[in-house]
Motif scaffolding. Structure first.
Motif, mmCIF file in Angstrom:
data_model
loop_
_atom_site.group_PDB
_atom_site.id
_atom_site.type_symbol
_atom_site.label_atom_id
_atom_site.label_comp_id
_atom_site.label_asym_id
_atom_site.label_seq_id
_atom_site.Cartn_x
_atom_site.Cartn_y
_atom_site.Cartn_z
ATOM 1 N N SER A 1 -42.801 53.400 9.607
ATOM 2 C CA SER A 1 -41.687 54.288 9.950
ATOM 3 C C SER A 1 -40.450 53.990 9.110
ATOM 4 O O SER A 1 -39.686 54.895 8.792
ATOM 5 C CB SER A 1 -41.364 54.209 11.438
ATOM 6 O OG SER A 1 -40.959 52.907 11.777
ATOM 7 N N VAL A 2 -40.269 52.730 8.723
ATOM 8 C CA VAL A 2 -39.133 52.378 7.862
ATOM 9 C C VAL A 2 -39.380 52.870 6.436
ATOM 10 O O VAL A 2 -38.510 53.483 5.816
ATOM 11 C CB VAL A 2 -38.898 50.847 7.873
ATOM 12 C CG1 VAL A 2 -37.937 50.438 6.774
ATOM 13 C CG2 VAL A 2 -38.388 50.410 9.222
ATOM 14 N N ARG A 3 -40.588 52.642 5.931
ATOM 15 C CA ARG A 3 -40.887 53.003 4.548
ATOM 16 C C ARG A 3 -41.094 54.494 4.341
ATOM 17 O O ARG A 3 -40.889 54.995 3.238
ATOM 18 C CB ARG A 3 -42.116 52.243 4.069
ATOM 19 C CG ARG A 3 -41.840 50.761 3.937
ATOM 20 C CD ARG A 3 -42.858 50.094 3.098
ATOM 21 N NE ARG A 3 -42.517 48.701 2.878
ATOM 22 C CZ ARG A 3 -43.373 47.797 2.488
ATOM 23 N NH1 ARG A 3 -44.623 48.124 2.251
ATOM 24 N NH2 ARG A 3 -42.997 46.554 2.293
ATOM 25 N N LEU A 4 -41.520 55.195 5.381
ATOM 26 C CA LEU A 4 -41.759 56.633 5.265
ATOM 27 C C LEU A 4 -40.684 57.450 5.980
ATOM 28 O O LEU A 4 -40.919 58.592 6.354
ATOM 29 C CB LEU A 4 -43.136 56.986 5.856
ATOM 30 C CG LEU A 4 -44.354 56.353 5.205
ATOM 31 C CD1 LEU A 4 -45.604 56.668 6.005
ATOM 32 C CD2 LEU A 4 -44.507 56.820 3.779
ATOM 33 N N ALA A 5 -39.509 56.866 6.171
ATOM 34 C CA ALA A 5 -38.447 57.517 6.945
ATOM 35 C C ALA A 5 -38.089 58.894 6.393
ATOM 36 O O ALA A 5 -37.833 59.830 7.152
ATOM 37 C CB ALA A 5 -37.214 56.628 6.981
ATOM 38 N N SER A 6 -38.096 59.056 5.073
ATOM 39 C CA SER A 6 -37.715 60.338 4.478
ATOM 40 C C SER A 6 -38.807 61.395 4.628
ATOM 41 O O SER A 6 -38.542 62.582 4.498
ATOM 42 C CB SER A 6 -37.384 60.152 2.996
ATOM 43 O OG SER A 6 -38.525 59.698 2.300
ATOM 44 N N LYS A 7 -40.042 60.964 4.926
ATOM 45 C CA LYS A 7 -41.156 61.908 5.035
ATOM 46 C C LYS A 7 -41.517 62.229 6.482
ATOM 47 O O LYS A 7 -42.372 63.066 6.733
ATOM 48 C CB LYS A 7 -42.397 61.339 4.328
ATOM 49 C CG LYS A 7 -42.196 61.164 2.848
ATOM 50 C CD LYS A 7 -43.426 60.628 2.188
ATOM 51 C CE LYS A 7 -43.128 60.401 0.716
ATOM 52 N NZ LYS A 7 -44.283 60.260 -0.093
ATOM 53 N N LEU A 8 -40.871 61.558 7.438
ATOM 54 C CA LEU A 8 -41.188 61.755 8.852
ATOM 55 C C LEU A 8 -40.231 62.755 9.490
ATOM 56 O O LEU A 8 -39.061 62.850 9.099
ATOM 57 C CB LEU A 8 -41.093 60.434 9.612
ATOM 58 C CG LEU A 8 -42.107 59.352 9.262
ATOM 59 C CD1 LEU A 8 -41.798 58.084 10.040
ATOM 60 C CD2 LEU A 8 -43.513 59.803 9.537
#
Length: 133
Positions: A53-60
């Motif tokens: 969730s931290v690393r994919l924050a921009s895609k979630l």
């Protein structure tokens, strides 16, 4: 991450693809939209969920859903395969551990070369000055 469980949790939706394509584009739903609920997934541990969730924050989305889409091919089946492979690559990348950085020491020769260059530059500037009387 349990890949088999994650693939079972994926939701696929076929929609009409945009852009040029003639008469076929108006009839066939070849674009595939994949959605994966990261927060409610049983395939990931709690640690993996927070990391992803931290690393994919921009895609979630705000609800913690990862949405990927593919309309590269005219075939719905191939688009489904492509978007599934893309999902696995994105998740693998998000869960990959970073290598710890090893701090390196600046070599003595590099420091010496920099100081020598500064000294030469200072001498050059000094020689351009007016002589004092």
């Amino acid at each position: 991450m349990n890949i088999d469980t994650a693939i079972q949790e994926l939701d696929y939706k076929a929609v009409r693809s945009s852009g040029a394509g003639g008469q076929n584009v108006n009839k066939v739903s070849s674009k595939v939209v994949l959605s994966f609920n990261l927060t409610a997934s049983n395939a990931l541990t709690d640690e993996e969920k927070t990391l992803a969730s931290v690393r994919l924050a921009s895609k979630l989305t705000n609800e913690g859903v990862l949405i990927l889409q593919c309309d590269e091919d005219r075939s719905q089946l191939r688009n489904k395969d492509i978007v599934t492979k893309r999902f696995l690559a994105v998740m693998e990348n998000a869960l990959k551990e970073d290598k710890p950085r090893k701090p390196t020491k600046i070599p003595r020769s590099v420091i010496k070369k920099r100081i020598e260059g500064k000294r030469r530059q200072a001498e050059k500037k000094q020689s351009r000055r007016r002589p004092d009387f």
